[in-house]
Scaffold this motif. Structure first.
Motif, PDB file in Angstrom:
ATOM      1  N   PRO A  12      -4.137  -1.486 -11.205  1.00 44.24           N
ATOM      2  CA  PRO A  12      -2.835  -1.093 -10.663  1.00 44.24           C
ATOM      3  C   PRO A  12      -2.791   0.295 -10.040  1.00 44.24           C
ATOM      4  N   PHE A  13      -3.792   1.112 -10.315  1.00 42.61           N
ATOM      5  CA  PHE A  13      -3.682   2.510  -9.913  1.00 42.61           C
ATOM      6  C   PHE A  13      -4.866   2.977  -9.057  1.00 42.61           C
ATOM      7  N   GLY A  14      -5.252   2.149  -8.111  1.00 45.29           N
ATOM      8  CA  GLY A  14      -6.288   2.561  -7.169  1.00 45.29           C
ATOM      9  C   GLY A  14      -5.754   3.635  -6.240  1.00 45.29           C
ATOM     10  N   ILE A  15      -6.646   4.465  -5.700  1.00 47.70           N
ATOM     11  CA  ILE A  15      -6.198   5.529  -4.796  1.00 47.70           C
ATOM     12  C   ILE A  15      -6.357   5.142  -3.328  1.00 47.70           C
ATOM     13  N   THR A  16      -6.900   3.948  -3.066  1.00 47.72           N
ATOM     14  CA  THR A  16      -6.962   3.449  -1.690  1.00 47.72           C
ATOM     15  C   THR A  16      -5.583   2.943  -1.279  1.00 47.72           C
ATOM     16  N   PRO A  17      -5.035   3.389  -0.150  1.00 48.73           N
ATOM     17  CA  PRO A  17      -3.702   2.941   0.266  1.00 48.73           C
ATOM     18  C   PRO A  17      -3.641   1.420   0.424  1.00 48.73           C
ATOM     19  N   ASP A  18      -2.775   0.773  -0.325  1.00 44.62           N
ATOM     20  CA  ASP A  18      -2.622  -0.686  -0.311  1.00 44.62           C
ATOM     21  C   ASP A  18      -1.137  -0.982  -0.155  1.00 44.62           C
ATOM     22  N   THR A  19      -0.766  -1.570   0.977  1.00 45.89           N
ATOM     23  CA  THR A  19       0.655  -1.771   1.268  1.00 45.89           C
ATOM     24  C   THR A  19       1.342  -2.725   0.298  1.00 45.89           C
ATOM     25  N   SER A  20       0.580  -3.557  -0.401  1.00 49.16           N
ATOM     26  CA  SER A  20       1.208  -4.458  -1.378  1.00 49.16           C
ATOM     27  C   SER A  20       1.794  -3.674  -2.551  1.00 49.16           C
ATOM     28  N   PHE A  21       1.348  -2.426  -2.736  1.00 52.41           N
ATOM     29  CA  PHE A  21       1.857  -1.586  -3.814  1.00 52.41           C
ATOM     30  C   PHE A  21       2.924  -0.606  -3.328  1.00 52.41           C
ATOM     31  N   PHE A  22       3.359  -0.718  -2.074  1.00 55.34           N
ATOM     32  CA  PHE A  22       4.337   0.234  -1.540  1.00 55.34           C
ATOM     33  C   PHE A  22       5.581   0.258  -2.417  1.00 55.34           C
ATOM     34  N   PHE A  23       5.995   1.463  -2.777  1.00 54.98           N
ATOM     35  CA  PHE A  23       7.128   1.652  -3.686  1.00 54.98           C
ATOM     36  C   PHE A  23       8.322   2.169  -2.890  1.00 54.98           C
ATOM     37  N   ALA A  24       9.348   1.343  -2.768  1.00 54.79           N
ATOM     38  CA  ALA A  24      10.493   1.668  -1.919  1.00 54.79           C
ATOM     39  C   ALA A  24      11.557   2.443  -2.687  1.00 54.79           C
ATOM     40  N   CYS A  25      11.176   3.606  -3.231  1.00 54.32           N
ATOM     41  CA  CYS A  25      12.181   4.483  -3.838  1.00 54.32           C
ATOM     42  C   CYS A  25      13.004   5.087  -2.705  1.00 54.32           C
ATOM     43  N   PRO A  26      14.145   5.740  -3.004  1.00 60.31           N
ATOM     44  CA  PRO A  26      15.027   6.219  -1.925  1.00 60.31           C
ATOM     45  C   PRO A  26      14.325   7.078  -0.873  1.00 60.31           C
ATOM     46  N   SER A  27      13.470   8.017  -1.286  1.00 63.01           N
ATOM     47  CA  SER A  27      12.847   8.913  -0.312  1.00 63.01           C
ATOM     48  C   SER A  27      11.842   8.176   0.569  1.00 63.01           C
ATOM     49  N   TYR A  28      11.044   7.275  -0.014  1.00 64.38           N
ATOM     50  CA  TYR A  28      10.066   6.531   0.772  1.00 64.38           C
ATOM     51  C   TYR A  28      10.747   5.543   1.714  1.00 64.38           C
ATOM     52  N   PHE A 185      12.453  13.145  15.975  1.00 62.25           N
ATOM     53  CA  PHE A 185      12.670  12.689  14.599  1.00 62.25           C
ATOM     54  C   PHE A 185      11.605  13.323  13.703  1.00 62.25           C
ATOM     55  N   HIS A 186      12.053  13.832  12.561  1.00 67.72           N
ATOM     56  CA  HIS A 186      11.128  14.451  11.615  1.00 67.72           C
ATOM     57  C   HIS A 186      11.587  14.134  10.196  1.00 67.72           C
ATOM     58  N   TYR A 187      10.607  13.849   9.329  1.00 67.02           N
ATOM     59  CA  TYR A 187      10.925  13.629   7.914  1.00 67.02           C
ATOM     60  C   TYR A 187       9.844  14.278   7.062  1.00 67.02           C
ATOM     61  N   HIS A 188      10.263  14.986   6.010  1.00 66.21           N
ATOM     62  CA  HIS A 188       9.304  15.583   5.074  1.00 66.21           C
ATOM     63  C   HIS A 188       9.293  14.754   3.799  1.00 66.21           C
ATOM     64  N   LEU A 189       8.127  14.247   3.452  1.00 63.56           N
ATOM     65  CA  LEU A 189       7.952  13.391   2.275  1.00 63.56           C
ATOM     66  C   LEU A 189       7.528  14.258   1.093  1.00 63.56           C
ATOM     67  N   GLY A 190       8.376  14.299   0.059  1.00 62.13           N
ATOM     68  CA  GLY A 190       8.079  15.109  -1.113  1.00 62.13           C
ATOM     69  C   GLY A 190       7.552  14.267  -2.262  1.00 62.13           C
ATOM     70  N   PRO A 191       7.202  14.908  -3.385  1.00 65.38           N
ATOM     71  CA  PRO A 191       6.744  14.165  -4.563  1.00 65.38           C
ATOM     72  C   PRO A 191       7.895  13.390  -5.203  1.00 65.38           C
ATOM     73  N   LEU A 192       7.555  12.491  -6.109  1.00 63.34           N
ATOM     74  CA  LEU A 192       8.560  11.700  -6.823  1.00 63.34           C
ATOM     75  C   LEU A 192       9.244  12.559  -7.878  1.00 63.34           C
ATOM     76  N   ASN A 193      10.531  12.294  -8.106  1.00 63.14           N
ATOM     77  CA  ASN A 193      11.160  12.923  -9.269  1.00 63.14           C
ATOM     78  C   ASN A 193      10.765  12.125 -10.517  1.00 63.14           C
ATOM     79  N   VAL A 231       3.288  13.775  -7.924  1.00 63.76           N
ATOM     80  CA  VAL A 231       2.458  13.462  -6.756  1.00 63.76           C
ATOM     81  C   VAL A 231       1.776  12.106  -6.995  1.00 63.76           C
ATOM     82  N   PRO A 232       2.063  11.087  -6.188  1.00 66.32           N
ATOM     83  CA  PRO A 232       1.571   9.729  -6.465  1.00 66.32           C
ATOM     84  C   PRO A 232       0.063   9.624  -6.672  1.00 66.32           C
ATOM     85  N   ARG A 233      -0.726  10.348  -5.879  1.00 66.57           N
ATOM     86  CA  ARG A 233      -2.175  10.230  -6.039  1.00 66.57           C
ATOM     87  C   ARG A 233      -2.612  10.714  -7.423  1.00 66.57           C
ATOM     88  N   LEU A 234      -2.028  11.824  -7.883  1.00 70.43           N
ATOM     89  CA  LEU A 234      -2.354  12.324  -9.221  1.00 70.43           C
ATOM     90  C   LEU A 234      -1.846  11.374 -10.298  1.00 70.43           C
TER      91      LEU A 234
END
Length: 297
Positions: A12-28, A185-193, A231-234
């Protein structure tokens, strides 16, 4: 390794970007919506920034897979290229046939022709550049010139840059001020709360096939947030190591002890410990110096 132990289909926690694991929290989700609205409005330049490990590459891939059939995407993961090499990379992505030893004029003309063919077929072309902070200034300027390719109705090429915050500093330079002015258009992506991080962990476990009770206890989540900063990767690295530790002990619940042990084994955590040690040493030096000056006054 530990998949059968925890009832998982995949890690569940691979560091390779996998769109099936995309997490649609408000910021993302907001970042994804910003991208979709911008390209559908025909904006020429769009910029997404964020620190290392917050999920820019995953967002980029999710964005490209979300676009409909009316879009053609070109993806350049490493744009540390001189202008001519960037043009060749774009031509390759767009499947442009080029003559051997083609000159710069013919190269740009061939790209423009391909873009016109796609436009007549009702297609919009979006170029996504990952790690855009690494682009040399002359390559960024060449990128701006590419957006001059247009019909009377719309741009032939839209460009989305994904980069670390250093990209903002680079774009402030006088030599490329015209490019900076074109970013609409610009968006800054921050870490998760902390709450989103807890949902993030549960989401990835669920996607990987976990159906049991709560696997990461509240104390483990607290330790995870303290160690990763959201930070998602960490989070992925620490979660993977914590699962390995619990599996090695035959446990079926992750505790704060597992997470802290994982953090001690992780480079980011070691750097944090080193930094705290450096601060303590600096404080001792400062105190010692003050005492010394007081003594010799």
């Amino acid at each position: 390794m530990y998949k059968a132990h925890f009832g998982l289909r995949e890690q569940p926690f691979g560091i390779t970007p996998d769109t099936s694991f995309f997490f649609a929290c408000p910021s993302y989700q907001e970042a994804l919506n910003t991208l979709l609205i911008a390209v559908r409005n025909g904006e020429g330049f769009i910029k997404i920034t964020g620190e290392v490990g917050v999920g820019k590459t995953l967002l980029c891939r999710k964005f490209m897979t979300t676009l409909g059939d009316e879009f053609v995407t070109a993806y350049i993961p490493n744009p540390f290229l001189e202008p001519r090499a960037l043009m060749f990379a774009l031509a390759d992505e767009l499947e442009v046939s080029l003559e051997k030893d083609v000159d710069q004029h013919q190269l740009l003309k061939s790209i423009n022709h391909r873009l016109l063919v796609l436009a007549r077929a009702g297609k919009r072309v979006v170029l996504c550049l990952d790690e855009a902070q690494a682009m040399p200034l002359d390559t960024l300027e060449a990128l701006r010139l590419l957006t001059n390719l247009e019909t009377e109705k719309r741009k032939l090429l839209q460009i989305v840059m994904f980069g670390q915050p250093e990209l903002n500093h680079k774009l402030q330079q006088e030599a490329i001020r015209q490019l900076n002015q074109r970013i609409t258009f610009h968006y800054h992506l921050g870490p998760l709360n902390k709450d989103d991080m807890e949902f993030y962990v549960s989401h990835r476990l669920s996607i990987a096939g976990y159906t049991g009770g709560r696997l990461f206890g509240s104390s483990a989540i607290q330790a995870m947030y303290a160690s990763s900063g959201g930070v998602p990767r960490l989070v992925n690295i620490l979660s993977h190591k914590a699962l390995m530790l619990a599996y090695g002990e035959g446990k079926h619940e992750i505790t704060a002890r597992h997470v802290r042990a994982a953090a001690r084994d992780t480079g980011a955590a070691r750097n944090k410990i080193w930094f705290l040690g450096w601060l303590a040493a600096a404080a001792l030096i400062t105190v010692g110096t003050s005492i010394g000056w007081a003594y010799f006054k």
